[in-house]
Design a protein around this motif. Sequence first.
Motif, PDB file in Angstrom:
ATOM      1  N   LEU A 189     -68.148 -38.318  18.177  1.00  0.00           N
ATOM      2  CA  LEU A 189     -67.305 -37.223  18.666  1.00  0.00           C
ATOM      3  C   LEU A 189     -66.920 -37.445  20.133  1.00  0.00           C
ATOM      4  O   LEU A 189     -65.785 -37.181  20.532  1.00  0.00           O
ATOM      5  N   ASP A 223     -74.736 -27.113  18.479  1.00  0.00           N
ATOM      6  CA  ASP A 223     -73.338 -27.296  18.086  1.00  0.00           C
ATOM      7  C   ASP A 223     -72.429 -27.461  19.302  1.00  0.00           C
ATOM      8  O   ASP A 223     -71.209 -27.493  19.159  1.00  0.00           O
ATOM      9  N   GLU A 240     -76.085 -29.576  14.390  1.00  0.00           N
ATOM     10  CA  GLU A 240     -76.175 -31.036  14.290  1.00  0.00           C
ATOM     11  C   GLU A 240     -77.267 -31.535  15.225  1.00  0.00           C
ATOM     12  O   GLU A 240     -77.589 -30.899  16.226  1.00  0.00           O
ATOM     13  N   SER A 289     -65.618 -31.938  12.355  1.00  0.00           N
ATOM     14  CA  SER A 289     -65.892 -32.190  13.775  1.00  0.00           C
ATOM     15  C   SER A 289     -65.108 -33.392  14.272  1.00  0.00           C
ATOM     16  O   SER A 289     -64.552 -33.376  15.373  1.00  0.00           O
ATOM     17  N   HIS A 325     -69.221 -30.661   7.889  1.00  0.00           N
ATOM     18  CA  HIS A 325     -69.303 -30.552   9.345  1.00  0.00           C
ATOM     19  C   HIS A 325     -68.886 -31.854  10.014  1.00  0.00           C
ATOM     20  O   HIS A 325     -68.166 -31.852  11.014  1.00  0.00           O
ATOM     21  N   ARG A 329     -67.772 -29.936  20.671  1.00  0.00           N
ATOM     22  CA  ARG A 329     -68.259 -28.958  19.699  1.00  0.00           C
ATOM     23  C   ARG A 329     -68.296 -29.572  18.308  1.00  0.00           C
ATOM     24  O   ARG A 329     -67.451 -30.386  17.954  1.00  0.00           O
ATOM     25  N   THR A 330     -69.268 -29.145  17.536  1.00  0.00           N
ATOM     26  CA  THR A 330     -69.321 -29.487  16.115  1.00  0.00           C
ATOM     27  C   THR A 330     -69.059 -28.210  15.328  1.00  0.00           C
ATOM     28  O   THR A 330     -69.224 -27.105  15.851  1.00  0.00           O
ATOM     29  N   THR A 331     -68.665 -28.360  14.066  1.00  0.00           N
ATOM     30  CA  THR A 331     -68.370 -27.168  13.259  1.00  0.00           C
ATOM     31  C   THR A 331     -69.632 -26.528  12.709  1.00  0.00           C
ATOM     32  O   THR A 331     -69.558 -25.464  12.094  1.00  0.00           O
ATOM     33  N   GLU A 339     -59.129 -28.823  18.812  1.00  0.00           N
ATOM     34  CA  GLU A 339     -59.813 -27.767  18.081  1.00  0.00           C
ATOM     35  C   GLU A 339     -58.853 -26.814  17.397  1.00  0.00           C
ATOM     36  O   GLU A 339     -59.203 -26.197  16.381  1.00  0.00           O
ATOM     37  N   GLN A 380     -61.361 -32.473  14.516  1.00  0.00           N
ATOM     38  CA  GLN A 380     -61.080 -31.627  15.673  1.00  0.00           C
ATOM     39  C   GLN A 380     -61.179 -32.420  16.976  1.00  0.00           C
ATOM     40  O   GLN A 380     -60.413 -32.183  17.905  1.00  0.00           O
TER      41      GLN A 380
END
Length: 472
Positions: free
Chosen positions: A306, A273, A297, A357, A353, A292-294, A365, A360
């Motif tokens: 992203l 993540d 992944e 993501s 997610h 960052r991912t929520t 974020e 954000q």
Amino acid sequence: MLWLYLHFPHLLLDHVRRSQNATGALAIVDGAGQGVVQACPTARDLGITPGMRLKTALGLAPDLNILRADAKQEAWLLEDQARWLYHYAAHINLAPPDGLWAEVSSLQKLYGGLPAIWQTVEQALTERQLTAWVAIGHTPLAARLLAHTGKGECTADKGHILTALGNLPLQAAGFDKKSCTRLQRLGLNTLGEVFALPAPELARRLSPELLAIIQKIQGTRADPKAPWRPPHTFRQRADFIQEVEHAQGLLFSLQRILAELEEDLCWRQQDTDTLLLVLQHRHEEPTRLRIRTTGPEHRAEVFLKLIQLKLDQQPLRAPVTGLVLAVKRFTGREAPGGQDLLGETQDLNEAWHTLISRLQARLGEQALKQLAPMDDHRPEHAWSASEVRKPGKRQDSASALLPHRPLWLLKGPRPLEQTPVAWHSGPERISGGWWDGQRVHRDYYIARLPGGELAWVFRDVNDGWFIHGWFG
């Protein structure tokens, strides 16, 4: 036991050409910057060859792109090749600065024979755009010597391997100049002639060190190799000959690196993540971007999107000479969700997610908030804005089933100026707030107004009627 050896004749050159889709002649020079050690095909077409002095090479190609060899970088590159080879074989050994061993005897049943192993390795080399000379030997040193000749064969026949080794001149056997001179004075010019000497004669005529090498090549002396284990991290880099001034120019190398990250994560059966992207500049401190991912992944296309969003929000402050992508945090992979008949995912967590993501990455974020219930009966105080959480995560006790509430709560109650035409529910009495000096005592109803709107209304202790929210 059989060993497969990979010799990378120009590993650094391959790395640079994989990092940037650039044209023009390129040469790798030694640490002192005096001589050419590797030359790309374009440079070789211009007459530039390894071993040539740099001044001579520049005379042949004034626009020659030059990169100085770095021992630390070459060591990292070799370890990176060992990491992907470890996906195919469990017993890997490094032979710095440009070689790898893999024990393949135990893999024949798994792959269906040596030809299948050979084909698998060659296909992987093609996909990674790497040049390697491959050979198989009955001992580690035999495989290495044959690979260095560039004439390795896919065979398990020990007699055939020894014949091929026997044809090698002493210089190609890895002997130092002094040892070669000594053997040549004895009338020995090929490795086969040395093999033909009886064992007592070998022990008498050769130094202990030279004797040990011969015996290890033949397999009469043990040559154990402790297996290499990959670090529990992922780290890839790209080096650019031509500085990158716009973020779009980073995508070529990022796509390759992220594809290798996805392959690595799938092989590990893990997700991540957090990515760390470091952009290197010639005259400034590196730019460090944390993506960052929520949630967990592994898909390359998600990471790339992203990173693109992040770079859109934070343009390059200086030309980029190289980049590093690192992953240190890994999580166990969750069971995949189902798919419909068209192959589309039905995993709502995955869709959540991906959406969060991207938002954000685009907005920041801290820009997104998630509403959460609070332990308070008063509508104005019954909710709070908190960080976005994973769907399905256990909520606090306040998340128990509540009476029907409007989607749109007004900032504050306002007088009801129309007489409702229908009453759908109520009264629901809410009384509280004595503990903080903001006491309320209300009877709430759901009512339909003359215009058809569905409103949440209440009557207070003074018999005044107010609207507090609207239902969709």
